[in-house]
Design an enzyme around this catalytic site. Structure first.
Site, mmCIF file in Angstrom:
data_model
loop_
_atom_site.group_PDB
_atom_site.id
_atom_site.type_symbol
_atom_site.label_atom_id
_atom_site.label_comp_id
_atom_site.label_asym_id
_atom_site.label_seq_id
_atom_site.Cartn_x
_atom_site.Cartn_y
_atom_site.Cartn_z
ATOM 1 N N ARG A 102 0.850 -1.205 0.000
ATOM 2 C CA ARG A 102 0.000 0.000 0.000
ATOM 3 C C ARG A 102 0.882 1.250 0.000
ATOM 4 O O ARG A 102 0.535 2.274 -0.558
ATOM 5 C CB ARG A 102 -0.897 0.004 1.232
ATOM 6 N N THR A 115 -8.872 5.898 -0.128
ATOM 7 C CA THR A 115 -7.633 5.819 -0.906
ATOM 8 C C THR A 115 -6.437 5.423 -0.018
ATOM 9 O O THR A 115 -6.276 5.957 1.078
ATOM 10 C CB THR A 115 -7.360 7.175 -1.595
ATOM 11 N N HIS A 129 -3.899 0.762 8.732
ATOM 12 C CA HIS A 129 -4.381 -0.207 7.744
ATOM 13 C C HIS A 129 -3.186 -0.736 6.962
ATOM 14 O O HIS A 129 -2.850 -0.255 5.906
ATOM 15 C CB HIS A 129 -5.374 0.498 6.813
#
Ligand code: A3D
Length: 318
Positions: free
Chosen positions: A89, A120, A176
């Site tokens: 990510r 996003t 995350h």
């Protein structure tokens, strides 16, 4: 009473699914925005043509012009690029930080009173960039990740114990990323905490550990299968549950990336924690009492977010 307005910035895989779910759940009129010409218009028309079959009356519009999001009550942001196999990510920082600046400007100009949910990636850093670029108060800007990560955890646990997903509750906190923290002590089946379920022989500790690991890598598992992008159905469902809680003032207690000002020992960063979402946005931040082990895992996760925030600062995005 006028219908609510939902603006979806990014009309890709998640954006399109968000538009369909908004219609099916009667949340309000939908505007899909994207820089790609034709995509938001085409998806909006396609979903509008499903409305007579599904029986919803929402107006759907696609646009490439920010002025069409004017007055939106909720803005959900998925603009940017998703992961491809082999990418983390964090590889998305540079591109997506620039996109967050453009989106923030659009929100600032046309819907400064909206409740904004960022999806996003890399999530916890991008939501901070978006909040600063939009100038909206931090309690009106949050990030979706915890509901999704918890839903993955809940799905795996329900499957393992052969019980309804409805009765499985779970919290996944922290950033995350692969360091996210599934809090097993606060994860329950019909109110019975996971450690008790282990004692009762419903699930073994080895299986709990394996499920925690699978949850942490849940996004990557889907990227590996799809090969051309990342998950979109469950991320869209998760963000819609947050939007619904705001629009209907449901005051649900959900994990979300929220702006912390000292809670959990974190200052001026967005990190996944339990929050109450109601008509005023993020109305409360729930401060759990961690064990030493949990606190250590949480701190480790916060360190990973801090690295991303520092990368954004180096790029001049913050
Ligand atoms: P995708 O289908 O590629 O859609 C992204 C859309 O953004 C495309 O239609 C682009 O044209 C559009 N776009 C690009 N730049 C801009 C811009 N400057 N302004 C407006 N629109 C733009 O991706 P997706 O929908 O699968 O995923 C969107 C984002 O969500 C990615 O960053 C993913 O990594 C992220 N994501 C996050 C989670 C979380 O749980 C946080 C889960 C899944 C995906």
């Amino acid at each position: 009473m006028a219908r609510k307005k939902i603006a979806l910035i990014g009309a890709g895989q998640i954006g399109g699914t968000l538009a369909l779910l908004s219609g099916l759940k009667h949340l309000g009129d939908v505007v899909l925005f994207d820089i790609a010409e034709g995509i938001p218009q085409g998806k909006a028309l396609d979903i509008a043509e499903a409305a007579p079959v599904e029986g919803f009356d929402a107006k759907l519009a696609g646009t490439n012009d920010y002025k069409d999001i004017a007055g939106a009550d909720v803005v959900i942001v998925t603009a940017g690029v998703p992961r491809k196999p082999g990418m983390s990510r964090d590889d998305l920082v540079e591109t997506n930080a620039k996109v967050m600046h453009q989106v923030g400007e659009g929100i600032k100009q046309y819907c400064p009173d909206a409740f904004v949910i960022c999806i996003t990636n890399p999530l916890d850093a991008m939501v901070l960039v978006l909040q600063q670029a939009s100038g909206l108060p931090p309690h009106k800007v949050c990030g979706m990740a915890g509901v999704l990560d918890s839903a993955r955890f809940r799905h795996f646990l329900a499957e393992e114990m052969n019980v309804s997903v409805k009765d499985v509750n779970a919290f996944v906190l922290g950033g995350h990323g692969d360091t996210m923290v599934p809090v097993t002590r606060y994860s329950t089946v019909a109110g019975i905490p996971l450690p008790d379920l282990v004692e009762m022989g419903w699930i073994t500790q080895e299986r709990v550990d394996a499920i925690v690991e699978r949850t942490r890598k849940g996004g990557g598992e889907i990227v590996g299968l799809l090969k051309t992008g990342s998950a979109f159905y469950a991320p869209a469902s998760s963000a819609i549950s947050m939007a619904e809680s705001y629009l209907l003032d449901r005051k649900r207690v959900l994990p979300a990336a929220a702006h912390l000002t000292g809670q959990y020992g974190v200052n001026d960063m967005y990190v996944g924690v339990p929050v109450v979402i109601g008509e005023n946005g993020i109305e409360r931040i729930v401060e759990l009492k961690f064990t030493d082990d949990e606190q250590q895992m949480f701190n480790h996760s916060v360190d990973a977010v801090r690295e991303l925030v520092d990368a954004c600062k180096k790029l001049g995005a913050l």
